[in-house]
Write a protein that holds these residues in place. Structure first.
Motif, PDB file in Angstrom:
ATOM      1  N   GLY A  86       0.847  -1.192   0.000  1.00 21.18           N
ATOM      2  CA  GLY A  86       0.000   0.000   0.000  1.00 21.18           C
ATOM      3  C   GLY A  86       0.875   1.232   0.000  1.00 21.18           C
ATOM      4  N   ASP A  87       0.656   2.127   0.965  1.00 19.14           N
ATOM      5  CA  ASP A  87       1.452   3.338   1.079  1.00 19.14           C
ATOM      6  C   ASP A  87       2.749   3.107   1.837  1.00 19.14           C
ATOM      7  OD1 ASP A  87      -0.512   4.750  -0.245  1.00 19.14           O
ATOM      8  OD2 ASP A  87      -1.487   5.461   1.577  1.00 19.14           O
ATOM      9  N   LEU A  88       2.883   1.974   2.477  1.00 15.44           N
ATOM     10  CA  LEU A  88       4.079   1.660   3.258  1.00 15.44           C
ATOM     11  C   LEU A  88       5.194   1.160   2.356  1.00 15.44           C
ATOM     12  CD1 LEU A  88       5.497   1.131   6.031  1.00 15.44           C
ATOM     13  CD2 LEU A  88       4.512  -1.160   5.915  1.00 15.44           C
ATOM     14  N   VAL A  89       6.370   1.766   2.489  1.00 16.62           N
ATOM     15  CA  VAL A  89       7.556   1.321   1.753  1.00 16.62           C
ATOM     16  C   VAL A  89       8.663   1.116   2.777  1.00 16.62           C
ATOM     17  CG1 VAL A  89       9.276   1.890  -0.001  1.00 16.62           C
ATOM     18  CG2 VAL A  89       6.897   2.589  -0.323  1.00 16.62           C
ATOM     19  N   ILE A  90       9.187  -0.093   2.821  1.00 16.61           N
ATOM     20  CA  ILE A  90      10.316  -0.401   3.687  1.00 16.61           C
ATOM     21  C   ILE A  90      11.497  -0.673   2.765  1.00 16.61           C
ATOM     22  CG2 ILE A  90      11.253  -1.948   5.437  1.00 16.61           C
ATOM     23  CD1 ILE A  90       8.312  -2.582   6.214  1.00 16.61           C
ATOM     24  N   ASP A  91      12.452   0.256   2.781  1.00 19.61           N
ATOM     25  CA  ASP A  91      13.587   0.166   1.870  1.00 19.61           C
ATOM     26  C   ASP A  91      14.799  -0.374   2.612  1.00 19.61           C
ATOM     27  OD1 ASP A  91      15.529   0.406  -0.046  1.00 19.61           O
ATOM     28  OD2 ASP A  91      15.061   2.482  -0.570  1.00 19.61           O
ATOM     29  N   GLY A  92      15.054  -1.650   2.429  1.00 19.87           N
ATOM     30  CA  GLY A  92      16.226  -2.282   3.019  1.00 19.87           C
ATOM     31  C   GLY A  92      17.267  -2.602   1.963  1.00 19.87           C
ATOM     32  N   SER A  93      17.187  -1.891   0.835  1.00 18.06           N
ATOM     33  CA  SER A  93      18.133  -2.142  -0.246  1.00 18.06           C
ATOM     34  C   SER A  93      19.461  -1.445   0.047  1.00 18.06           C
ATOM     35  CB  SER A  93      17.573  -1.640  -1.579  1.00 18.06           C
ATOM     36  OG  SER A  93      17.487  -0.226  -1.579  1.00 18.06           O
ATOM     37  N   VAL A  94      20.504  -1.905  -0.601  1.00 18.39           N
ATOM     38  CA  VAL A  94      21.815  -1.283  -0.442  1.00 18.39           C
ATOM     39  C   VAL A  94      21.751   0.162  -0.919  1.00 18.39           C
ATOM     40  CG1 VAL A  94      24.217  -1.356  -1.215  1.00 18.39           C
ATOM     41  CG2 VAL A  94      23.046  -3.476  -0.610  1.00 18.39           C
ATOM     42  N   ARG A  95      21.073   0.406  -2.028  1.00 12.56           N
ATOM     43  CA  ARG A  95      20.932   1.773  -2.541  1.00 12.56           C
ATOM     44  C   ARG A  95      20.232   2.665  -1.526  1.00 12.56           C
ATOM     45  NH1 ARG A  95      18.290   1.451  -7.641  1.00 12.56           N
ATOM     46  NH2 ARG A  95      20.334   1.297  -8.563  1.00 12.56           N
ATOM     47  N   GLY A  96      19.175   2.160  -0.910  1.00 10.29           N
ATOM     48  CA  GLY A  96      18.460   2.939   0.102  1.00 10.29           C
ATOM     49  C   GLY A  96      19.340   3.250   1.299  1.00 10.29           C
TER      50      GLY A  96
END
Length: 178
Positions: free
Chosen positions: A157-167
């Motif tokens: 939905g509106d939730l974004v959890i960015d656990g990427s290296v780029r993030g």
């Protein structure tokens, strides 16, 4: 494709109300999904946007293409949309219907975007942890984005959890610049 969210909302709500009354949420999901898939076709969009086709011709065309997937309520829904020249909004109607259904059923569709394919055990563990956090049953759809260096991004939905290296690198850069 244009954004028809405002136009689609009352139709999605009406379809959801009817489906809930008939205890046919899944059946309506299937019907709306089939209709939306047809309307997403570029050639079909051009046909439905053409003023040359009357609303009755548009209705008949959609029923010829999708009639076998529709019950009587679905056929009436197509007729209503055609009468108001709103068939082009069907993909948005289907998306909003699915959001209403998910809220009713306490479920959430989320995407797990990773650099490499994720095994089932990890996907299930992430879905369970996200479900506890959001207090809903979460269904994760894995996707591979080779542009990611590593890690993963979860979109629910509106939730974004960015656990990427780029993030992580972006957050580190932001913190260092302060």
């Amino acid at each position: 494709m244009a954004d028809f969210n405002t136009i689609a909302r009352p139709y999605a709500q009406a379809a959801f109300k009817l489906a809930r009354e008939k205890n046919a949420l899944a059946a309506w999901s299937d019907q709306l999904g089939a209709l939306a898939a047809v309307v997403r076709d570029v050639q079909m969009q051009a046909i439905l946007a053409s003023p040359r086709l009357s609303p009755n011709q548009q209705r008949d065309l959609m029923l010829d293409l999708c009639g076998e997937y529709l019950d009587e309520g679905g056929k009436n829904f197509v007729a209503l949309l055609a009468e108001n020249r709103r068939l082009i909004a069907l993909p948005d109607v289907a998306a909003q219907y699915e959001a209403l259904r998910a809220a009713e059923e306490g479920t959430l569709q989320a995407r797990l975007i990773s650099a490499k394919p994720v095994d089932d055990a990890l996907r299930d563990a992430v879905a369970e942890a996200l479900g506890k956090r959001l207090k809903r049953k979460v269904s994760l759809q894995p996707e591979v984005d080779e542009a990611l260096l590593g890690g993963a991004v979860i979109r629910a939905g509106d939730l974004v959890i960015d656990g990427s290296v780029r993030g992580r690198l972006n957050r580190l850069t932001t913190n260092l610049n302060r």
